[in-house]
Design an enzyme around this catalytic site. Structure first.
Site, PDB file in Angstrom:
ATOM      1  N   ARG A 106      53.141  24.746  33.566  1.00  0.00           N
ATOM      2  CA  ARG A 106      52.426  23.625  34.185  1.00  0.00           C
ATOM      3  C   ARG A 106      51.367  24.147  35.144  1.00  0.00           C
ATOM      4  NH1 ARG A 106      55.580  18.852  37.415  1.00  0.00           N
ATOM      5  NH2 ARG A 106      55.885  20.421  39.025  1.00  0.00           N
ATOM      6  N   GLY A 109      49.788  19.363  35.882  1.00  0.00           N
ATOM      7  CA  GLY A 109      50.739  18.293  35.588  1.00  0.00           C
ATOM      8  C   GLY A 109      50.132  16.993  35.080  1.00  0.00           C
ATOM      9  N   SER A 116      54.130  19.419  30.015  1.00  0.00           N
ATOM     10  CA  SER A 116      54.198  20.613  30.857  1.00  0.00           C
ATOM     11  C   SER A 116      55.458  20.655  31.719  1.00  0.00           C
ATOM     12  CB  SER A 116      52.958  20.696  31.757  1.00  0.00           C
ATOM     13  OG  SER A 116      52.801  19.497  32.495  1.00  0.00           O
ATOM     14  N   CYS A 174      37.969  12.921  37.154  1.00  0.00           N
ATOM     15  CA  CYS A 174      39.150  12.835  38.013  1.00  0.00           C
ATOM     16  C   CYS A 174      39.244  14.207  38.685  1.00  0.00           C
ATOM     17  CB  CYS A 174      40.368  12.574  37.151  1.00  0.00           C
ATOM     18  SG  CYS A 174      41.939  12.899  37.948  1.00  0.00           S
ATOM     19  N   GLY A 181      45.511  23.486  32.059  1.00  0.00           N
ATOM     20  CA  GLY A 181      45.539  22.563  30.926  1.00  0.00           C
ATOM     21  C   GLY A 181      44.178  21.958  30.635  1.00  0.00           C
ATOM     22  N   TYR A 188      35.837  17.478  29.674  1.00  0.00           N
ATOM     23  CA  TYR A 188      34.539  16.809  29.717  1.00  0.00           C
ATOM     24  C   TYR A 188      34.371  16.105  31.055  1.00  0.00           C
ATOM     25  CZ  TYR A 188      36.332  12.098  29.731  1.00  0.00           C
ATOM     26  OH  TYR A 188      36.946  10.949  30.136  1.00  0.00           O
ATOM     27  N   TYR A 470      40.935  12.993  21.081  1.00  0.00           N
ATOM     28  CA  TYR A 470      40.768  14.065  22.074  1.00  0.00           C
ATOM     29  C   TYR A 470      42.133  14.651  22.438  1.00  0.00           C
ATOM     30  CZ  TYR A 470      39.333  16.268  26.528  1.00  0.00           C
ATOM     31  OH  TYR A 470      39.087  17.144  27.561  1.00  0.00           O
ATOM     32  N   ASN A 472      43.152  16.470  24.822  1.00  0.00           N
ATOM     33  CA  ASN A 472      43.564  16.377  26.227  1.00  0.00           C
ATOM     34  C   ASN A 472      44.018  14.960  26.589  1.00  0.00           C
ATOM     35  OD1 ASN A 472      43.724  18.807  27.487  1.00  0.00           O
ATOM     36  ND2 ASN A 472      41.679  18.769  28.375  1.00  0.00           N
ATOM     37  N   TYR A 473      43.820  14.004  25.661  1.00  0.00           N
ATOM     38  CA  TYR A 473      44.455  12.686  25.816  1.00  0.00           C
ATOM     39  C   TYR A 473      45.633  12.660  24.838  1.00  0.00           C
ATOM     40  CZ  TYR A 473      40.416  11.010  28.529  1.00  0.00           C
ATOM     41  OH  TYR A 473      39.450  10.818  29.484  1.00  0.00           O
TER      42      TYR A 473
END
Ligand SMILES: Cc1cc2nc3c(=O)[nH]c(=O)nc-3n(C[C@H](O)[C@H](O)[C@H](O)COP(=O)(O)OP(=O)(O)OC[C@H]3O[C@@H](n4cnc5c(N)ncnc54)[C@H](O)[C@@H]3O)c2cc1C
Ligand SMILES: *[C@@H]1O[C@H](CO)[C@@H](O)[C@H](O)[C@H]1NC(C)=O
Ligand SMILES: *[C@@H]1O[C@H](CO)[C@@H](O)[C@H](O)[C@H]1NC(C)=O
Ligand SMILES: *[C@@H]1O[C@H](CO)[C@@H](O)[C@H](O)[C@H]1NC(C)=O
Ligand SMILES: *[C@@H]1O[C@H](CO)[C@@H](O)[C@H](O)[C@H]1NC(C)=O
Ligand SMILES: *[C@@H]1O[C@H](CO)[C@@H](O)[C@H](O)[C@H]1NC(C)=O
Length: 534
Positions: A106, A109, A116, A174, A181, A188, A470, A472-473
């Site tokens: 992790r 997180g 993770s 964000c 990660g 992006y 995506y 990462n989603y």
């Protein structure tokens, strides 16, 4: 009688205590192994937490961003290890293998499915939490920075801005994302149209492989270096640091947020946005956040579309571009906030106006919620009638977020196979659908079903063959690996091609080369390419 009762009692006691005993036993064995596999005489007991330690829960929850995976019913690790140095991680890899304890790593997180820190299938497991490995060194003369993976993107932005007001880095909006990660899956943000992804701007890396070796770009080789820049975390090894290339930003940038409700003609304006958002000047990024809001007429809800933007230049030039390319939004001078790049990152992370940039060092998001999300890529505008159908579905959910993020510009200039992240030329915008809730007692299935419903509804309007998504989603609805015999073909058809298109094959090839026994496994880790396909 007496003796059999006491033996029943002791058996009961044994059964009750067994999980605890096993865990303590494991803790001791792990500590011994760490010491044996480490050159220094570091007191590892100060960085290893077992469930009987009073800090265990707070450390476990510290960076868990999706509250769904913090509930008591969710599996918990046997141990949490918080290394301070790369050599500690090397020892942890060797010892997890030796003691046959499954390992999860992790950084920040923020994994959408909690991968993770939660292992549903593989137990017992240990979390290697890299939050303490977060030094950042910025070298303006070299136009680069080394950033350790436990640092957040917000900390990186802040450290760059301390040294220069005209340098930046193109990663997430964000500000609490772990660099481990985040970069691993692409990364992006509001500068993607000008500079591409965070992963497009990585020039070197440090990784600890399955044998516990610490490698850099040269020693890992170009195949592995390719795979870790977009092939997503948790498959190839433990990245400990990235060397990133900085990008130039003007000393004045402009941000704005303009909201249009259905009553203010939101549908027509959004239709227009879909036609032009990926073709605008590369300095201009306008995403659309779609939420529900109270209508002016009492008791009715409506749809609010918020155009949230970063422009790499001043308001005067922005207004000229908007007047020429997107007059329908009616952007006015008073909507525009001129500021510097670092303050723009605070603004785009939704902190209230005039929040000092030091908030980026707090490693926290503006809010923590329970959520389930999915994503899509659109190659053509959704017709107005399709948008109207989408509004009806959005209005069925209490706290939904749908976000349209424009691509184009630099994103379409980079080839699909440059790095594993394949969503490039021909993509107009990415779509995120998220159901959010604030109460642990809510009916989770209801919200999850809503995301499935909107995903099904959108199918005719988004990319096909494959339906791109995506990584990462992360979305486990797409399918998960079998533990004992992860099938390359099954993984490919369920999620691999959606996340990586044809790069999935090369990712599996690299996986077979660097981790053929699949030590770095999770529900959607890259499977090793079978022998007969190599
Ligand atoms: C609120 C929120 C906002 C987001 N905004 C954006 C955005 O603006 N842009 C964007 O691109 N994405 C965004 N994301 C998605 C984000 O990029 C991914 O969730 C990313 O994986 C987070 O990285 P992490 O280190 O925080 O996550 P973690 O949960 O720590 O890790 C994610 C995955 O990578 C693995 N991993 C972690 N560290 C390492 C390492 N050092 N080496 C190898 N594998 C590792 C983990 O095991 C896990 O499988 C957002 C997510 C959330 C929750
Ligand atoms: C909990 O674990 C940490 C790290 O190993 C240690 O420093 C601390 O003393 C422990 N706390 C208790 C109450 O044992
Ligand atoms: C937890 O158990 C281990 C057993 O190995 C022990 O060393 C440690 O002191 C215990 N910690 C607490 C807080 O009870
Ligand atoms: C909308 O209206 C409801 C009910 O009147 C109220 O509880 C809620 O706070 C309002 N939301 C906003 C964003 O104003
Ligand atoms: C950035 O924000 C801080 C805090 O609000 C403020 O003091 C500073 O003047 C801002 N900088 C610019 C260039 O707007
Ligand atoms: C694993 O899957 C492959 C391909 O589907 C198959 O040929 C092989 O027999 C399987 N091995 C085991 C141990 O199930």
């Amino acid at each position: 009688m007496v003796s059999s009762r006491s033996s029943i009692l002791s058996m009961l006691l044994f059964l009750l205590l067994t999980p605890f005993v096993v865990s303590l036993h494991l803790q001791d064995r792990f500590l011994k192994c760490l010491s044996r596999n480490s050159e220094s005489s570091f007191p590892f007991s100060t960085v290893l937490y077992a469930p009987n330690n009073s800090s265990f829960n707070s450390i476990l929850l510290s960076t868990a961003q999706n509250l769904r995976f913090t509930l008591p019913s969710v599996p918990k690790p046997e141990l949490i290890f918080t290394p301070l140095k790369e050599s500690h991680i090397q020892a942890a890899v060797i010892c997890s293998k030796k003691l046959e304890i499954h390992l999860r790593v992790r950084s920040g997180g923020h994994d959408y499915e909690g991968l993770s820190y939660v292992s549903e299938i593989e137990r017992p497991y240990i979390i290697v939490d890299l939050a303490k490995l977060r030094s950042i060194s910025v070298d303006i003369e070299d136009n680069s920075a080394w950033v350790q993976v436990g640092a957040t993107n917000g900390e990186l932005y802040y450290r760059i801005s301390e040294k220069s007001k005209t340098h930046g880095f193109p990663a997430g909006t964000c500000s609490s994302l772990g660099m481990g990660g985040h970069i691993s899956g692409g990364a992006y943000g509001a500068m993607l149209r000008k500079y591409g992804l965070g992963a497009d701007n990585v020039v070197d890396a440090h990784i600890i492989d399955v044998h516990g070796r610490l490698l850099d770009r040269k020693s890992m080789g170009e195949d592995l270096f390719w795979a870790i820049r977009g092939g997503a975390g948790g498959s190839f090894g433990i990245v400990t640091a990235w060397k990133v290339k900085l990008v130039s930003v003007p000393s004045t940038v402009t941000v704005f947020t303009v909201t249009k409700t259905l009553e203010q003609g939101a549908t027509k304006i959004l239709y227009r946005w879909q036609e032009i958002a990926d073709k605008l000047d590369e300095d201009l990024f306008i995403r659309v956040l779609i939420q529900t809001a109270n209508a002016t007429s009492q008791g009715k809800r409506t749809i609010a579309t918020s155009y949230n933007a970063l422009f790499l230049g001043d308001a005067t030039r922005l207004l000229q571009i908007m007047h020429h390319s997107f007059p329908e939004l009616g952007l006015a001078r008073q909507d525009c906030i001129e500021t510097d790049w670092i303050n723009s990152t605070v603004y785009l992370a939704f902190f209230p106006n005039n929040t000092p940039p030091e908030v980026l060092l707090q490693r926290r998001n503006i809010v923590k919620l329970f959520f389930k999300a999915k994503s899509d890529y659109a190659k053509e505008p959704l017709p107005e009638t399709a948008l109207e159908g989408l509004w009806d579905i959005i209005l069925e959910e209490e706290l939904p977020t749908v976000a349209f993020t424009p691509y184009g510009g630099k994103m379409s200039e980079i080839s699909e196979s440059q790095i594993p992240f394949p969503h490039r030329k021909g993509i107009r915008f990415m779509i995120l659908y998220s159901a959010n809730w604030q109460d642990a007692k809510e009916n989770v299935a209801k919200h999850v079903d809503w995301t499935r419903k909107v995903y099904k509804y959108m199918q005719p309007y988004v990319s096909k063959h494959p339906r791109e998504t995506y990584v990462n989603y992360r979305d486990l609805d797409l399918g998960i690996n079998k533990r004992t015999n992860t099938s390359f073909t099954e993984a490919g058809t369920s999620w691999g091609l959606k996340y990586f298109k044809n790069n999935f094959h090369r990712l599996a090839f690299v996986k077979a080369k660097v981790d053929p026994d699949d030590f770095f496994w999770h529900e959607q880790s890259i499977p090793p390419l079978p022998f007969h396909m190599r």
